[in-house]
Scaffold this motif. Structure first.
Motif, PDB file in Angstrom:
ATOM      1  N   LYS A  58       7.795   0.382   0.063  1.00  0.00           N
ATOM      2  CA  LYS A  58       8.110  -0.558  -1.015  1.00  0.00           C
ATOM      3  C   LYS A  58       9.084   0.018  -2.034  1.00  0.00           C
ATOM      4  N   PRO A  93       0.809  -1.220   0.000  1.00  0.00           N
ATOM      5  CA  PRO A  93       0.000   0.000   0.000  1.00  0.00           C
ATOM      6  C   PRO A  93       0.846   1.275   0.000  1.00  0.00           C
ATOM      7  N   GLN A 140       4.902  -2.736 -18.706  1.00  0.00           N
ATOM      8  CA  GLN A 140       5.390  -3.296 -17.446  1.00  0.00           C
ATOM      9  C   GLN A 140       5.862  -4.736 -17.628  1.00  0.00           C
TER      10      GLN A 140
HETATM   11  O1  CDP Z   1       3.588   6.578  -3.387  1.00  0.00           O
HETATM   12  P1  CDP Z   1       2.324   5.815  -3.206  1.00  0.00           P
HETATM   13  O2  CDP Z   1       2.545   4.463  -2.626  1.00  0.00           O
HETATM   14  O3  CDP Z   1       1.253   6.593  -2.531  1.00  0.00           O
HETATM   15  O4  CDP Z   1       1.676   5.595  -4.621  1.00  0.00           O
HETATM   16  P2  CDP Z   1       2.333   5.063  -5.940  1.00  0.00           P
HETATM   17  O5  CDP Z   1       2.956   3.742  -5.740  1.00  0.00           O
HETATM   18  O6  CDP Z   1       3.144   6.135  -6.556  1.00  0.00           O
HETATM   19  O7  CDP Z   1       1.016   4.833  -6.832  1.00  0.00           O
HETATM   20  C1  CDP Z   1       0.076   5.856  -7.065  1.00  0.00           C
HETATM   21  C2  CDP Z   1      -1.291   5.218  -7.313  1.00  0.00           C
HETATM   22  O8  CDP Z   1      -1.234   4.402  -8.488  1.00  0.00           O
HETATM   23  C3  CDP Z   1      -1.743   4.288  -6.191  1.00  0.00           C
HETATM   24  O9  CDP Z   1      -2.659   4.894  -5.312  1.00  0.00           O
HETATM   25  C4  CDP Z   1      -2.417   3.120  -6.888  1.00  0.00           C
HETATM   26  O10 CDP Z   1      -3.795   3.282  -6.892  1.00  0.00           O
HETATM   27  C5  CDP Z   1      -1.933   3.191  -8.309  1.00  0.00           C
HETATM   28  N1  CDP Z   1      -1.079   2.051  -8.677  1.00  0.00           N
HETATM   29  C6  CDP Z   1      -1.692   0.922  -9.172  1.00  0.00           C
HETATM   30  O11 CDP Z   1      -2.905   0.856  -9.222  1.00  0.00           O
HETATM   31  N2  CDP Z   1      -0.945  -0.148  -9.581  1.00  0.00           N
HETATM   32  C7  CDP Z   1       0.394  -0.111  -9.500  1.00  0.00           C
HETATM   33  N3  CDP Z   1       1.088  -1.149  -9.955  1.00  0.00           N
HETATM   34  C8  CDP Z   1       1.042   1.023  -8.986  1.00  0.00           C
HETATM   35  C9  CDP Z   1       0.277   2.097  -8.562  1.00  0.00           C
END
Ligand code: CDP
Length: 213
Positions: A19, A14, A104
Motif C-alpha cells: 500500500k 494489511p 490525519q
Molecule cells: O509497514 P507495515 O504495513 O507493517 O505497518 P505500518 O503501516 O507502518 O503500520 C504499523 C502499525 O501501525 C500497524 O501494524 C497497525 O497496527 C498500525 N496502524 C494503524 O493502526 N492505523 C493506521 N492508519 C496505520 C497503521
C-alpha cells in the motif's frame, strides 16, 4: 499532469501489502502530498521505546503520543520490526488513535487533496475520500516481500518468523475494537499477490480514474 480540484485518495491494507508503494506512486502521479499514517503509529512506538515505556499500559502509550514531536519521522529506526510490533500494539488503544486523529484529518482536508495510507483511512479518517483502495496480498506473498526488504537492509532474518509476525499483526489489526483493519464498503479491492509493482500501480491508477469519473 493536471491537478484535480480536490482529490483525496485513501489507501488501506494489511502489513507489507504494498500500500505504501502504491500510495507514493499515486501521490507522485497526481502531484499530491502523501502521508504514511503507519509512520505516526511507529513514531509513537519509538517514543515509547525510548523512554522505556510499557506497550501494555495505555497511559504510557498516551504519554508517548505527547512526546511524538521529539521523534524524527524520517528516522530509519522507525522501520525496524521491533518498532512495528510495538506500533501494532499501541495502535489498538482508542486513546492513541483519537490523539492522532485530527492530524490525519487535517492532512486529508488540505486544499487540493492528499493521499493517505494506513488501516482506517477509508473507514474513519477520510470516509468521504474521492477514491478508496484496499490493497492486499496473501500472507505468504507479503511475508516474502517483507523478508526481502529486511534482508536488503542487511539484517539476518528467517522467512518463517516474518510470516508468523505478519499473521500475528493481521490478527491484531483486524481483531481490535477500535478502527480495525477493514475494507470500506466503497473501496476497490486490489489483490497484488500475483502482480509486480508496475502492474499494481497501473491497476491502482485505473481505479482512481474510475472513481473520479
Ligand atoms: O509497514 P507495515 O504495513 O507493517 O505497518 P505500518 O503501516 O507502518 O503500520 C504499523 C502499525 O501501525 C500497524 O501494524 C497497525 O497496527 C498500525 N496502524 C494503524 O493502526 N492505523 C493506521 N492508519 C496505520 C497503521
Amino acid at each position: 499532469m493536471e491537478k484535480p480540484s480536490r482529490l483525496v485518495i485513501a489507501v488501506d491494507g494489511p502489513a507489507a501489502s504494498g500500500k505504501g508503494t502504491i500510495a507514493r506512486a499515486l501521490a507522485r502521479h497526481y502531484d499530491l502530498p502523501h502521508l504514511d499514517t503507519g509512520m505516526l503509529y511507529r513514531g509513537v512506538a519509538l517514543s515509547l521505546f525510548r523512554f522505556g515505556g510499557d506497550p501494555g499500559n495505555v497511559f504510557e502509550a498516551r504519554r508517548a503520543v505527547e512526546a511524538l514531536e521529539q521523534v524524527d519521522l524520517g528516522d530509519e529506526e522507525l522501520r525496524s520490526e521491533t518498532i512495528g510490533e510495538i506500533a501494532s500494539r499501541v495502535s489498538a488503544y482508542p486513546e492513541v488513535r483519537e490523539a492522532l486523529f485530527k492530524r490525519q484529518q487535517d492532512f486529508a482536508g488540505q486544499d487540493g487533496g492528499a493521499v493517505l495510507d494506513g488501516r482506517d483511512i477509508g473507514t474513519v479518517i477520510a470516509p468521504d475520500a474521492t477514491a478508496k483502495l484496499f490493497v492486499t496480498a496473501s500472507p505468504e506473498v507479503r511475508a516474502q516481500r517483507r523478508f526481502k526488504e529486511i534482508e536488503g537492509r542487511g539484517i539476518p532474518v528467517h522467512l518463517e518468523d516474518v510470516l508468523a509476525d505478519i499473521r500475528a499483526r493481521d490478527e491484531r489489526d483486524a481483531g481490535r475494537d477500535s478502527a480495525p483493519l477493514a475494507q470500506a464498503a466503497d473501496a476497490v479491492l486490489l489483490d497484488t499477490s500475483a502482480m509486480g509493482v508496475e502492474e499494481a500501480i497501473a491497476k491502482a491508477l485505473e481505479a482512481v480514474e474510475a472513481a473520479r469519473g
